[in-house]
Design an enzyme around this catalytic site. Structure first.
Site, PDB file in Angstrom:
ATOM      1  N   GLY A  11      10.162  -8.221  -0.930  1.00  0.00           N
ATOM      2  CA  GLY A  11      10.817  -7.908   0.340  1.00  0.00           C
ATOM      3  C   GLY A  11      12.164  -7.287   0.049  1.00  0.00           C
ATOM      4  O   GLY A  11      12.997  -7.921  -0.593  1.00  0.00           O
TER       5      GLY A  11
ATOM      6  N   GLU B 192       0.857  -1.194   0.000  1.00  0.00           N
ATOM      7  CA  GLU B 192       0.000   0.000   0.000  1.00  0.00           C
ATOM      8  C   GLU B 192       0.887   1.236   0.000  1.00  0.00           C
ATOM      9  O   GLU B 192       2.072   1.152   0.340  1.00  0.00           O
ATOM     10  CB  GLU B 192      -0.874   0.002   1.258  1.00  0.00           C
ATOM     11  CG  GLU B 192      -1.836  -1.161   1.274  1.00  0.00           C
ATOM     12  CD  GLU B 192      -2.794  -1.106   2.452  1.00  0.00           C
ATOM     13  OE1 GLU B 192      -2.767  -0.115   3.219  1.00  0.00           O
ATOM     14  OE2 GLU B 192      -3.572  -2.056   2.587  1.00  0.00           O
TER      15      GLU B 192
ATOM     16  N   GLU C 271       8.368 -17.305  -2.793  1.00  0.00           N
ATOM     17  CA  GLU C 271       8.479 -16.096  -3.618  1.00  0.00           C
ATOM     18  C   GLU C 271       9.936 -15.630  -3.662  1.00  0.00           C
ATOM     19  O   GLU C 271      10.450 -15.248  -4.707  1.00  0.00           O
ATOM     20  CB  GLU C 271       7.588 -14.983  -3.052  1.00  0.00           C
ATOM     21  CG  GLU C 271       7.663 -13.705  -3.881  1.00  0.00           C
ATOM     22  CD  GLU C 271       6.718 -12.601  -3.422  1.00  0.00           C
ATOM     23  OE1 GLU C 271       5.958 -12.822  -2.461  1.00  0.00           O
ATOM     24  OE2 GLU C 271       6.744 -11.515  -4.031  1.00  0.00           O
TER      25      GLU C 271
END
Lengths: 380, 382
Positions: free
Chosen positions: A365, A127, A243
């Site tokens: 990340g 976000e 991921e």
């Protein structure tokens, strides 16, 4: 002894995929890069040929393949000289949420389409105010009877424009602990209250779309929640390992390709000139680059083998994500030095690679987060 | 010399104010995308004396030195890397006139450059040859009162937009390697001259880069710049000055990326505190300021040497290596500190990073520069 044990089946798959990409993808990459998106049709064709979501069971149309198929796809995609067509994101990051945490009804409804390429997926976690820090999330999901009302905005969503189905994270405002407030929901394209924002312009990855997503009183059936309410954070933590490993696959395969181009360039002798690989300093640089790439490859393969055995490799995966994405940046930077003035031009694949690889130390990340995770699990 | 003089500080201040007032972020992003030269800003900058400040006053310059030119390039690139690089390269290769040309050529061609009426370009590199400008294929042959030029040059800065080009040609094919070349001024509208744009670039996109094809291009004999047969040495001297300018651009790029990162980490909160409050952030900033300080010291010192009459070629090479590396590393860190935003076009740091890489590559990559520095450091071997 090879660390990864590829079978005949894997080799056949690779052969078919390579031929497919050479015919259907590589010739169109420049066009897609210009258009800043790839056509949905290529996803359909990938799916119809069995190149999407290889881990999905035959029951849902997949081939029930192991993680080596993911590695093969990563390696072969690197051959196409671009990093759009975010197949790994769809197949190995988003769809696994549905495959692992979806109930029978959800799997039956969505998985066949994910495999065939009729449903392209995205995951909406980030976000404007919550990047690395998921607890800063402000998108809310309030369950009202059979429905869930979602409000909030997401950004940097890969496949944001092209996707047909989005897995989104949202929190229940009534739950105080942010880690127990997060749930995952499936939101279909065309749902009222779900709007796409700007198609964001970025340094690289031009043929892959990145967008903002807005949810305003967006109502979806409660049946579209993945898993139990409030277990979103745990689900994310379980899947982020894969991921990150997939990101490391992307980094190592990109570095290998870039090294290959660079060696080829350095050994060439345009107009009979002395190949620049014959200069001692360049030769040393190339050897250093190749060494790093080999180290990355070896580390990666060991982790892939461990991952396939179901081992807990959270520390090593975090290390690999951070180290390989830095390594591919170093490799590309040195490659550009060796290409010199010619590398500045966008017609040289290294120019695109330079723009493309920069994001790897940020997405999935940031590398700072990787070091934080590794440090925490090392008991530091 | 550890302080700028009062006039130098004033120039720095004026350049900063100009860049703040005139450089527009959205316009820059748009021109970067379209590969356009910032003509309007350039005209204003020239009006105010920021172009060719190191030319003589009688040639519409400021009569100042390389240090002043350095300060301007730095301030411009700090405000906007791409606009800054384009403006500080507006008079590219005009230094060859300043240093080596006779009064006639100077008084005809330098004033329009300094006054913002004409851009200048340089054509040294040949296709596939990179930094090596010995044994040129492009030739100039004397025909009565003319020189007749033939050949192809590439990576030509301001190619296609400049009013004239400085072209390095072989004038004596019998002389091996470096001795047989000469430098010529060729107006863009000479018959037989064709410009071919080399297409989109990774960075420095407001600077045109082109290939120039010369087919029996005739220039009058007085268009020879400097001495016949001395072209290679003159070009090397020009490169030296140019490297200093790129070092200045690089420091600006580093500072600009630093400014943006600083603003971001002071505004952005994650995990309950400002990003600026994490120890790792503090150390990243420590590394960045240290690198900038090193680059700045070396660059200013070398510019000062030049202005004192010492042509410090090694210093310029060192300054370029250190400063361009500093620009790339600081811009890289600035992107990282911005997280996902750093990769987006909207947040300038990605552009600064692309521009920084160009600074590292053009006008002699670090491998070529290390050859120069290393040879001087080792000296004669018995």
């Amino acid at each position: 002894m090879e660390i990864l044990q590829f079978t005949e089946k894997h080799h056949d798959f690779r052969k078919r995929l390579r031929a497919f990409l050479a015919e259907k993808v590589t010739p169109y990459v420049d066009q897609w890069e210009k258009e800043k998106i790839e056509p949905k049709q290529i996803w359909r064709e990938m799916g119809q040929n069995g190149f999407l979501c290889t881990e999905i069971d035959p029951e849902y149309g997949g081939i029930g393949g192991d993680f080596l198929y993911t590695v093969i796809i990563g390696e072969e995609m690197a051959e196409t000289n671009h990093t759009g067509l975010a197949v790994a994101l769809h197949s190995d990051v988003v769809v696994p949420y549905i495959n692992s945490f979806g109930n029978a009804g959800q799997k039956k409804k969505y998985l066949p389409g994910c495999v065939s390429g009729d449903i392209i997926t995205a995951v909406a976690m980030t976000e404007p105010g919550a990047g690395s820090d998921l607890a800063g999330m402000t998108t809310t999901a309030v369950e009202e009877g059979d429905e869930v009302v979602i409000n909030g905005s997401k950004t940097f969503i890969s496949n944001g424009i092209i996707s047909d189905l989005v897995v989104i994270t949202a929190m229940d405002p009534a739950v105080e602990n942010p880690y127990q407030a997060i749930s995952l929901y499936l939101v279909e394209d065309g749902t009222k209250g779900f709007e796409r924002g700007r198609h964001l312009e970025k340094m690289g990855w031009w043929s892959q779309d990145t967008a903002e997503l807005f949810f305003t009183k967006c109502r979806i059936p409660v049946a579209n929640r993945l898993g139990d309410k409030g277990t979103g954070f745990l689900m994310l933590m379980q899947k982020l390992q894969q991921e990150r490993l997939v990101t490391a696959v992307g980094a190592v395969t990109a570095a290998e390709k870039i090294l290959e181009w660079t060696i080829e360039h350095c050994k060439s002798s345009p107009g009979g000139a002395k190949p620049i690989s014959k200069y001692q300093a360049n030769r040393f640089t190339l050897v250093e680059m190749a060494t790093e790439v080999k180290i990355g490859r070896t580390f990666l393969e060991k982790l892939v083998a461990d991952h396939m055995e179901g081992k807990d490799i959270i520390i090593e995966t975090s290390m690999a994500k951070y180290w390989t994405t830095e390594m591919v940046k170093r490799t590309t930077d040195k490659a550009l030095d060796l290409f010199g003035d010619a590398g500045i031009l966008e017609t040289c694949p290294i120019a695109r690679a330079f723009r493309d690889v920069r994001v790897m130390s940020i997405f999935a990340g940031t590398n700072e987060i990787m070091k934080s995770i590794a440090g925490k699990f090392m008991g530091l | 010399m550890f302080e700028l003089t009062k006039p130098q500080k004033e120039i720095q201040k004026a350049a900063r104010a100009f860049a703040r007032g005139e450089f527009d972020k959205e316009l820059a992003q748009d021109m970067d995308k379209k590969h356009e030269f910032p003509f309007k800003i350039w005209e204003k900058a020239a009006d105010l004396g920021f172009v060719g400040i190191h030319f003589d006053e009688k040639h519409s310059g400021g009569g100042m030195g390389l240090l002043e030119n350095t300060l301007i390039a730095e301030e411009f690139c700090r405000r906007d890397s791409t606009i800054g690089m384009a403006l500080s390269s507006a008079g590219f290769a005009a230094e060859c006139l300043v240093r080596f040309a006779g009064e006639k050529l100077k008084s005809k061609f330098l004033p329009p450059v300094a006054e913002g009426q004409m851009l200048s370009g340089g054509a040294f590199t040949e296709p596939g040859r990179g930094t090596d400008i010995s044994n040129l294929k492009t030739s100039a042959v004397r025909h009565n009162n003319d020189w007749v030029l033939n050949g192809t040059k590439t990576c030509m800065i301001n190619g296609g937009v400049a009013g004239f080009y400085v072209v390095l040609c072989s004038t004596d094919p019998d002389v091996e390697t470096t001795g047989g070349s000469s430098m010529f001024l060729v107006e863009a509208d000479r018959k037989g001259l064709t410009i071919k744009n080399t297409g989109d670039k990774l960075g420095a996109r407001m600077i045109a880069s082109a290939e120039i094809i010369l087919e029996d291009v005739r220039v009058p004999a007085p268009h020879l710049i400097g001495k016949e047969g001395r072209g290679y040495d003159q070009a090397q001297q020009f490169y030296t000055e140019c490297r200093l300018l790129i070092a200045a651009q690089s420091i600006g790029i580093a500072l600009g990326a630093f400014d943006r990162a600083l603003e971001y980490v002071k505004g952005r909160e994650q995990f309950g505190k400002k990003i600026a409050q994490f120890q790792i952030t503090r150390h990243k900033f420590a590394d960045m300021v240290t690198k900038i300080e090193m680059a700045r010291l070396l660059t200013y010192k070398t510019a000062w040497d030049f202005d004192k009459g010492r042509k410090n070629a090694n210093g310029a090479a060192m300054a370029k290596i250190i400063s361009a590396r500093c620009a790339l590393e600081v811009a890289d860190e600035a992107i990282q500190l911005h997280g996902g935003y750093g990769y987006m076009t909207e947040y300038d740091v990605e552009r600064f990073y692309r521009d920084a890489k160009i600074a590292e590559l053009y006008c002699g990559n670090k491998e070529a520069l290390k050859d120069i520095i290393g040879k001087a450091a080792i000296g004669k071997i018995r």
